[in-house]
Design a protein around this motif. Sequence first.
Motif, PDB file in Angstrom:
ATOM      1  N   THR A 155       0.829  -1.213   0.000  1.00 36.73           N
ATOM      2  CA  THR A 155       0.000   0.000   0.000  1.00 36.73           C
ATOM      3  C   THR A 155       0.863   1.263   0.000  1.00 36.73           C
ATOM      4  O   THR A 155       0.491   2.273  -0.617  1.00 36.73           O
ATOM      5  CB  THR A 155      -0.954   0.021   1.207  1.00 36.73           C
ATOM      6  N   LEU A 156       2.010   1.216   0.674  1.00 41.87           N
ATOM      7  CA  LEU A 156       2.909   2.366   0.665  1.00 41.87           C
ATOM      8  C   LEU A 156       3.482   2.607  -0.736  1.00 41.87           C
ATOM      9  O   LEU A 156       3.554   3.749  -1.206  1.00 41.87           O
ATOM     10  CB  LEU A 156       4.057   2.162   1.663  1.00 41.87           C
ATOM     11  N   LEU A 157       3.869   1.528  -1.405  1.00 38.03           N
ATOM     12  CA  LEU A 157       4.396   1.653  -2.759  1.00 38.03           C
ATOM     13  C   LEU A 157       3.316   2.170  -3.708  1.00 38.03           C
ATOM     14  O   LEU A 157       3.575   3.014  -4.581  1.00 38.03           O
ATOM     15  CB  LEU A 157       4.931   0.303  -3.249  1.00 38.03           C
ATOM     16  N   THR A 158       2.099   1.649  -3.540  1.00 36.32           N
ATOM     17  CA  THR A 158       0.977   2.112  -4.366  1.00 36.32           C
ATOM     18  C   THR A 158       0.713   3.595  -4.140  1.00 36.32           C
ATOM     19  O   THR A 158       0.547   4.361  -5.092  1.00 36.32           O
ATOM     20  CB  THR A 158      -0.288   1.305  -4.043  1.00 36.32           C
ATOM     21  N   ALA A 159       0.688   3.993  -2.861  1.00 37.65           N
ATOM     22  CA  ALA A 159       0.415   5.392  -2.522  1.00 37.65           C
ATOM     23  C   ALA A 159       1.498   6.314  -3.074  1.00 37.65           C
ATOM     24  O   ALA A 159       1.218   7.441  -3.486  1.00 37.65           O
ATOM     25  CB  ALA A 159       0.306   5.545  -1.011  1.00 37.65           C
ATOM     26  N   SER A 160       2.751   5.835  -3.074  1.00 40.56           N
ATOM     27  CA  SER A 160       3.854   6.669  -3.542  1.00 40.56           C
ATOM     28  C   SER A 160       3.731   6.999  -5.029  1.00 40.56           C
ATOM     29  O   SER A 160       4.225   8.039  -5.486  1.00 40.56           O
ATOM     30  CB  SER A 160       5.194   5.978  -3.284  1.00 40.56           C
ATOM     31  N   LEU A 161       3.057   6.125  -5.794  1.00 39.94           N
ATOM     32  CA  LEU A 161       2.892   6.363  -7.229  1.00 39.94           C
ATOM     33  C   LEU A 161       2.116   7.644  -7.499  1.00 39.94           C
ATOM     34  O   LEU A 161       2.377   8.349  -8.476  1.00 39.94           O
ATOM     35  CB  LEU A 161       2.172   5.177  -7.880  1.00 39.94           C
TER      36      LEU A 161
END
Length: 267
Positions: A155-161
């Motif tokens: 979720t953190l990687l997704t949010a960073s996009l």
Amino acid sequence: MDLTWKYYLHLYKVMFFLDLKSKMTYPLDFIISVAGVVLTNMAGFAVLKILFFNFTEIDGWGYYKILFLYSFSMLSAIPAQCFLENNWNLGDQVLTGDFVKYCIKPVNLFFCYHSEIFDIKGIGQLVVGASALGYAWCRLQIPFTFGYLLLLIFTLLTASLFMMALMNLAAAVNFRSVLGAEYMMTLVFKFSGYARYPITIFHTVLKKIFTFVIPIAFMAYYPSLFFLEPEHLSLTVYFAPVWGMVLFYISYKIWMKGALSYAGTGS
């Protein structure tokens, strides 16, 4: 030239250590800048604590839930800060004509430009954000399992996009209007601050804007629901990874289109 991902990884490693070596030429300046990031973020947490001296909750969200959301948004912004920091310099390089030196190199232009700088100050933000998130996680008694850890990373990687996409889109304006891009970059930075609070506190119009126009709600609020309010998940939450990848790809193509059309200053 068909270059493999292994080549790009090796090239990035070389660029990273060159950038780090240049920063360490003035170690005191480096230490002060990292300390400044840490103190600034700690000050933000202090303000949040003071806020809850007067309010027990915000729209049903207590202190530890807001703390989780706040630190989550801080962590999700780190990739944009570390890897795309050079976007802030794009206006000056386009204006002076220095950007043309990236256009003649036999590697991907986007990679070539952004691999030049790695903002290592993001490490300080990582330490502060992870500590605050871990504290909120324990106080909220969220199960700490391998599955939850994988979900957190995903979720953190997704949010960073979303933050990276917004930065690319704002920076791409430089290829059309340098002054306009400066305002756009600042606007994105200012709006990203609203990601630290639940979207439910905003007016209906702002909710729509923060979800579909300037999607900062995906930087923390929607992914945080997996941990804070799993009973309130919607299709919007599950669609976030796809939307994040699509938006980042669109921002990359727009940035590249502007960069490839760049023809220098004409002088």
